[in-house]
Motif scaffolding. Sequence first.
Motif, PDB file in Angstrom:
ATOM      1  N   HIS A  12      46.584  30.118  32.166  1.00 20.86           N
ATOM      2  CA  HIS A  12      47.047  30.010  33.552  1.00 20.86           C
ATOM      3  C   HIS A  12      47.681  28.638  33.742  1.00 20.86           C
ATOM      4  CE1 HIS A  12      47.142  30.169  37.855  1.00 20.86           C
ATOM      5  NE2 HIS A  12      46.445  31.301  37.933  1.00 20.86           N
ATOM      6  N   HIS A  13      48.847  28.585  34.417  1.00 19.99           N
ATOM      7  CA  HIS A  13      49.573  27.321  34.500  1.00 19.99           C
ATOM      8  C   HIS A  13      50.444  27.271  35.751  1.00 19.99           C
ATOM      9  CE1 HIS A  13      50.921  23.578  32.847  1.00 19.99           C
ATOM     10  NE2 HIS A  13      52.199  23.962  32.752  1.00 19.99           N
ATOM     11  N   GLY A  14      50.790  26.039  36.162  1.00 18.61           N
ATOM     12  CA  GLY A  14      51.720  25.821  37.261  1.00 18.61           C
ATOM     13  C   GLY A  14      52.729  24.755  36.881  1.00 18.61           C
ATOM     14  N   TRP A  15      53.963  24.900  37.377  1.00 16.05           N
ATOM     15  CA  TRP A  15      55.016  23.918  37.105  1.00 16.05           C
ATOM     16  C   TRP A  15      55.998  23.906  38.278  1.00 16.05           C
ATOM     17  CZ3 TRP A  15      54.181  28.443  34.498  1.00 16.05           C
ATOM     18  CH2 TRP A  15      55.209  29.378  34.432  1.00 16.05           C
ATOM     19  N   ASN A  16      57.163  23.320  38.109  1.00 16.45           N
ATOM     20  CA  ASN A  16      58.106  23.156  39.219  1.00 16.45           C
ATOM     21  C   ASN A  16      59.453  23.822  38.952  1.00 16.45           C
ATOM     22  OD1 ASN A  16      56.489  20.256  39.358  1.00 16.45           O
ATOM     23  ND2 ASN A  16      56.968  21.110  41.369  1.00 16.45           N
ATOM     24  N   ARG A  59      59.941  23.285  44.510  1.00 15.88           N
ATOM     25  CA  ARG A  59      58.806  24.160  44.778  1.00 15.88           C
ATOM     26  C   ARG A  59      57.902  24.232  43.555  1.00 15.88           C
ATOM     27  NH1 ARG A  59      62.401  29.723  45.293  1.00 15.88           N
ATOM     28  NH2 ARG A  59      62.759  30.125  43.066  1.00 15.88           N
ATOM     29  N   VAL A  60      56.699  24.729  43.776  1.00 19.50           N
ATOM     30  CA  VAL A  60      55.723  24.929  42.708  1.00 19.50           C
ATOM     31  C   VAL A  60      55.702  26.418  42.364  1.00 19.50           C
ATOM     32  CG1 VAL A  60      53.308  24.670  42.011  1.00 19.50           C
ATOM     33  CG2 VAL A  60      54.354  22.994  43.568  1.00 19.50           C
ATOM     34  N   VAL A  61      55.759  26.730  41.075  1.00 23.30           N
ATOM     35  CA  VAL A  61      55.652  28.118  40.632  1.00 23.30           C
ATOM     36  C   VAL A  61      54.433  28.260  39.728  1.00 23.30           C
ATOM     37  CG1 VAL A  61      58.127  28.556  40.849  1.00 23.30           C
ATOM     38  CG2 VAL A  61      57.215  27.727  38.671  1.00 23.30           C
ATOM     39  N   TRP A  62      54.003  29.484  39.530  1.00 29.65           N
ATOM     40  CA  TRP A  62      52.795  29.722  38.735  1.00 29.65           C
ATOM     41  C   TRP A  62      53.011  30.889  37.775  1.00 29.65           C
ATOM     42  CZ3 TRP A  62      49.424  34.098  39.187  1.00 29.65           C
ATOM     43  CH2 TRP A  62      49.822  35.033  40.153  1.00 29.65           C
ATOM     44  N   GLY A  63      52.178  30.899  36.773  1.00 29.76           N
ATOM     45  CA  GLY A  63      52.241  31.934  35.751  1.00 29.76           C
ATOM     46  C   GLY A  63      51.346  31.531  34.604  1.00 29.76           C
ATOM     47  N   CYS A  64      51.866  31.632  33.386  1.00 30.78           N
ATOM     48  CA  CYS A  64      51.077  31.226  32.229  1.00 30.78           C
ATOM     49  C   CYS A  64      51.997  30.631  31.178  1.00 30.78           C
ATOM     50  CB  CYS A  64      50.290  32.405  31.641  1.00 30.78           C
ATOM     51  SG  CYS A  64      51.300  33.809  31.101  1.00 30.78           S
ATOM     52  N   MET A  65      51.415  29.929  30.221  1.00 33.97           N
ATOM     53  CA  MET A  65      52.203  29.333  29.151  1.00 33.97           C
ATOM     54  C   MET A  65      51.433  29.386  27.843  1.00 33.97           C
ATOM     55  SD  MET A  65      52.014  25.178  29.563  1.00 33.97           S
ATOM     56  CE  MET A  65      52.685  24.961  27.895  1.00 33.97           C
ATOM     57  N   TYR A  66      52.190  29.400  26.756  1.00 36.62           N
ATOM     58  CA  TYR A  66      51.584  29.376  25.430  1.00 36.62           C
ATOM     59  C   TYR A  66      51.006  27.996  25.148  1.00 36.62           C
ATOM     60  CZ  TYR A  66      50.978  29.558  20.406  1.00 36.62           C
ATOM     61  OH  TYR A  66      50.424  29.493  19.153  1.00 36.62           O
ATOM     62  N   CYS A  67      49.831  27.961  24.496  1.00 35.83           N
ATOM     63  CA  CYS A  67      49.189  26.696  24.135  1.00 35.83           C
ATOM     64  C   CYS A  67      48.409  26.884  22.833  1.00 35.83           C
ATOM     65  CB  CYS A  67      48.278  26.217  25.260  1.00 35.83           C
ATOM     66  SG  CYS A  67      46.978  27.392  25.675  1.00 35.83           S
ATOM     67  N   HIS A  68      47.826  25.793  22.325  1.00 40.91           N
ATOM     68  CA  HIS A  68      47.150  25.824  21.024  1.00 40.91           C
ATOM     69  C   HIS A  68      45.671  26.204  21.103  1.00 40.91           C
ATOM     70  CE1 HIS A  68      50.320  22.981  19.067  1.00 40.91           C
ATOM     71  NE2 HIS A  68      50.649  24.250  18.929  1.00 40.91           N
ATOM     72  N   VAL A  69      45.149  26.437  22.282  1.00 43.57           N
ATOM     73  CA  VAL A  69      43.731  26.759  22.436  1.00 43.57           C
ATOM     74  C   VAL A  69      43.357  27.968  21.570  1.00 43.57           C
ATOM     75  CG1 VAL A  69      41.986  27.590  24.072  1.00 43.57           C
ATOM     76  CG2 VAL A  69      43.562  25.766  24.741  1.00 43.57           C
ATOM     77  N   ASP A  70      42.278  27.841  20.830  1.00 42.26           N
ATOM     78  CA  ASP A  70      41.730  28.939  20.029  1.00 42.26           C
ATOM     79  C   ASP A  70      42.745  29.489  19.026  1.00 42.26           C
ATOM     80  OD1 ASP A  70      39.657  30.574  19.243  1.00 42.26           O
ATOM     81  OD2 ASP A  70      40.047  32.115  20.750  1.00 42.26           O
ATOM     82  N   GLY A  71      43.582  28.596  18.473  1.00 42.70           N
ATOM     83  CA  GLY A  71      44.528  29.017  17.457  1.00 42.70           C
ATOM     84  C   GLY A  71      45.744  29.752  17.983  1.00 42.70           C
TER      85      GLY A  71
END
Length: 240
Positions: free
Chosen positions: A184-188, A167-179
């Motif tokens: 917003h993100h989706g994964w499995n 299935r596909v799930v959604w939420g958010c994840m940490y990333c390097h944008v703006d330091g």
Amino acid sequence: DIIFVKTNKYIKDIRGISSMSVNAMIQAIPRPSIDDLNVNGQIFEGEIDEERIEGIFRVNHKRYTGANSPPIDYYRDASDDIAVYLSPGQLIESDDPRIIELSKDITGGEEDSWKAAQKIASWIIENIDGSVYGGGALETLDRGDGACGAQSMLMAALCRAAGIPARVVWGCMYCHVDGGSFGHHGWNEIYMGADGWVPLDVTSHEADYVDSGHIRLGVMKTLVTVINFKEMEIMDYKTK
């Protein structure tokens, strides 16, 4: 400003994040339930009021070894709550002849469902580029690129075609944008029997795990998901 919110920490090794505690204040649509937020590898302590979520997420995703992985097709006659994740769905065209044939080619007769899922994840990582484009499994396959949701749709379709609940799930994840931000993100998630639903993220090239910068809000049941970030403060974290 719509997709990302700046946070208070810069973490160089994103894929190595082994645990994280985040003080969050967000609005999420559709509204998650408390069960959506408390899953293997994630605990939520706080309140849900309408679409508003306020509290602390404690994330500690363990890497699954595959030691108890069920065989391929083990869940063909599963109960409805699992069988739905073996059936085709909107934008997850697991019954399409091209998806079925590609799934067979990738898995190559593999009988272990976790090893087969890793082969599918690795194929997507090697053959599908990242882009801003959404779309379903077939569209992503034809175009050869896609955003996180699109690549996750393809992963789910190829797994389901092989007899692996996904299935596909959604939420958010940490990333390097703006330091240092959350986006917003989706994964499995792949169902591994007694070990439950195991997450992985092909878009982030995490073919057999997700880093603990991922915060899950729910299973993707609608094509429109919204996160209005109010505050995302990292309280503490560890990296391997």
